[in-house]
Design an enzyme around this catalytic site. Structure first.
Site, PDB file in Angstrom:
ATOM      1  N   GLU A   1       0.837  -1.194   0.000  1.00 18.84           N
ATOM      2  CA  GLU A   1       0.000   0.000   0.000  1.00 18.84           C
ATOM      3  C   GLU A   1       0.878   1.253   0.000  1.00 18.84           C
ATOM      4  OE1 GLU A   1      -2.227  -0.636   3.536  1.00 18.84           O
ATOM      5  OE2 GLU A   1      -2.978  -2.577   2.852  1.00 18.84           O
TER       6      GLU A   1
ATOM      7  N   LEU B   1      -5.930  -1.459  -0.304  1.00 28.62           N
ATOM      8  CA  LEU B   1      -5.786  -1.601   1.143  1.00 28.62           C
ATOM      9  C   LEU B   1      -6.476  -2.900   1.540  1.00 28.62           C
ATOM     10  CD1 LEU B   1      -6.344   1.301   3.678  1.00 28.62           C
ATOM     11  CD2 LEU B   1      -6.719  -1.083   4.258  1.00 28.62           C
ATOM     12  N   ALA B   2      -5.765  -4.011   1.387  1.00 29.41           N
ATOM     13  CA  ALA B   2      -6.330  -5.336   1.636  1.00 29.41           C
ATOM     14  C   ALA B   2      -5.180  -6.314   1.850  1.00 29.41           C
ATOM     15  CB  ALA B   2      -7.205  -5.787   0.469  1.00 29.41           C
ATOM     16  N   GLU B   3      -4.728  -6.424   3.099  1.00 33.61           N
ATOM     17  CA  GLU B   3      -3.534  -7.205   3.380  1.00 33.61           C
ATOM     18  C   GLU B   3      -3.681  -8.677   2.989  1.00 33.61           C
ATOM     19  OE1 GLU B   3      -3.227  -3.468   5.525  1.00 33.61           O
ATOM     20  OE2 GLU B   3      -4.821  -4.993   5.455  1.00 33.61           O
TER      21      GLU B   3
ATOM     22  N   GLN C   1       2.186  -2.053   5.955  1.00 32.25           N
ATOM     23  CA  GLN C   1       2.496  -0.698   6.414  1.00 32.25           C
ATOM     24  C   GLN C   1       2.922  -0.638   7.878  1.00 32.25           C
ATOM     25  OE1 GLN C   1      -0.659   2.111   5.588  1.00 32.25           O
ATOM     26  NE2 GLN C   1       0.288   2.661   3.640  1.00 32.25           N
ATOM     27  N   PHE C   2       2.173  -1.321   8.741  1.00 32.08           N
ATOM     28  CA  PHE C   2       2.489  -1.342  10.167  1.00 32.08           C
ATOM     29  C   PHE C   2       2.251  -2.743  10.709  1.00 32.08           C
ATOM     30  CE2 PHE C   2       1.848   3.197   9.667  1.00 32.08           C
ATOM     31  CZ  PHE C   2       2.797   3.746  10.514  1.00 32.08           C
ATOM     32  N   ASP C   3       2.972  -3.060  11.794  1.00 34.57           N
ATOM     33  CA  ASP C   3       2.891  -4.377  12.426  1.00 34.57           C
ATOM     34  C   ASP C   3       1.462  -4.823  12.708  1.00 34.57           C
ATOM     35  OD1 ASP C   3       2.527  -2.470  14.620  1.00 34.57           O
ATOM     36  OD2 ASP C   3       4.701  -2.489  14.767  1.00 34.57           O
TER      37      ASP C   3
ATOM     38  N   HIS D   1      -0.164   0.338  15.785  1.00 35.36           N
ATOM     39  CA  HIS D   1       1.017   0.793  15.064  1.00 35.36           C
ATOM     40  C   HIS D   1       2.321   0.518  15.818  1.00 35.36           C
ATOM     41  CE1 HIS D   1      -2.146   2.946  12.980  1.00 35.36           C
ATOM     42  NE2 HIS D   1      -1.290   3.366  12.057  1.00 35.36           N
TER      43      HIS D   1
END
Length: 331
Positions: free
Chosen positions: A37, A66-68, A90-92, A137
């Site tokens: 993303e 935006l769809a992990e 993007q973040f943990d 985050h």
């Protein structure tokens, strides 16, 4: 320009080292693709992929929805068709929608196919706290991945390791969870992009004789600071950077503990069922007659990560590491 970084030693941040490593991977192998993303035009939220889409094109460095789960699922499909995708989460705390794909597909397909299928997928995850971020985050999910057979889990602590460990991850035929300590993104160090590094595994980054401090990722710098502070009190501490969380290089750690007789393990993740528990158990089994004190662990508390104004109290810092050192030395 689509060439790899030029040879020679350069001082750079950990973030810049990751960018240079990805640039090298893209230049060396046309099968390598980057996905995530906002990693293209924006260069990622931390700018790790800055400039790569401009130089390699949007078919090699791809912005995704935006769809992990979809990102990782697509990466698995690409790997099955001969590509080597490098995915950015993007973040943990955003990785969990993709956890099903990672655990039930990515980690198991090689064994399920009796070795016929390889899935060379790297999942890059900025992780850890101390950046004043909001909920989801600042997580440290390494144990959730290390428990799953079929995944390699790595975390660099300095720019040189960031460059070379990411190279090894991209070249690996096994799926790799590559955890980047976001609080260390702007730490600087020397990186030689021409010199092949020593074999992967744990590394003694500070020699000592009285006690071994073991850590990985963001806590290595904290342990080095603790060793420097302890030296002022006359204590000589050895610091071991584990670098890999799965597998763990127990041989290097056991040799260190055999010399010092004491071990303190530090990580940001909660102590309860953390990586330190496995390390403590294995080292105790192998060093029972050399240990002069119980193996101690320092980490986060068994609670959800707190609001940013309280994270300094939650995260293990210099004082908590030194307290464990004092207790181990006094035993």
């Amino acid at each position: 320009m689509t060439t790899a970084p030029t040879a020679g030693t350069e001082r750079m941040t950990l973030l810049a080292a990751l960018n240079a490593s990805l640039r090298t991977a893209l230049a060396e192998d046309p099968r390598t693709l980057l996905m995530g993303e906002d990693i293209g035009r924006l260069g990622g939220v931390f700018r790790v992929t800055d400039g790569l889409q401009k130089d390699f094109g949007d078919e090699r460095v791809m912005d995704t929805p935006l769809a992990e789960s979809g990102i990782v699922g697509t990466a698995i499909g690409l790997a099955l068709n001969g590509f080597r995708p490098v995915v950015e989460i993007q973040f943990d705390g955003f990785v969990f929608p993709a956890y099903d794909q990672i655990v039930t597909q990515l980690a198991k397909m090689h064994a399920r196919s009796r070795g016929r299928v390889r899935l060379p997928v790297v999942i890059r995850i900025p992780y850890g706290g101390a950046i004043g971020a909001v909920e989801h985050h600042s997580e440290s999910p390494e144990t959730l991945f290390a428990h799953v057979a079929g995944l390699r889990v790595m975390s660099p602590s300095n720019p040189s390791d960031a460059y070379w460990m990411l190279q090894e991850a991209v070249r690996s035929d096994d799926p790799v969870i590559f955890l980047e300590p976001k609080r260390r993104y702007y730490d600087t160090g020397e990186v030689d992009v021409a010199a092949r590094p020593h074999p992967q595994g744990a590394r003694v980054v500070r020699a000592g004789s009285d006690l071994t401090l073991a850590a990985y990722g963001p806590m290595v710098a904290t342990c080095l600071d603790a060793a420097a502070a302890a030296s002022e009190e006359g204590h000589d501490l050895e610091v071991v950077d584990l670098r890999s969380i799965s597998p763990i290089d127990f041989d290097t750690l056991v040799r260190s503990v055999g010399r010092t007789g004491r071990l303190v393990i530090a990580h940001e993740a909660p102590v309860f069922f953390g990586a330190g528990a496995e390390i403590a158990a294995r080292v105790t089994e192998r060093c029972f007659y050399q240990l002069e004190a119980p193996v101690l662990r320092v980490g986060g508390f068994h609670s959800p990560y707190p609001p940013s104004r309280l994270e300094d109290a939650y995260l293990p810092g210099l004082d908590r590491v030194l307290d464990a050192v004092d207790r181990a030395l006094a035993a």
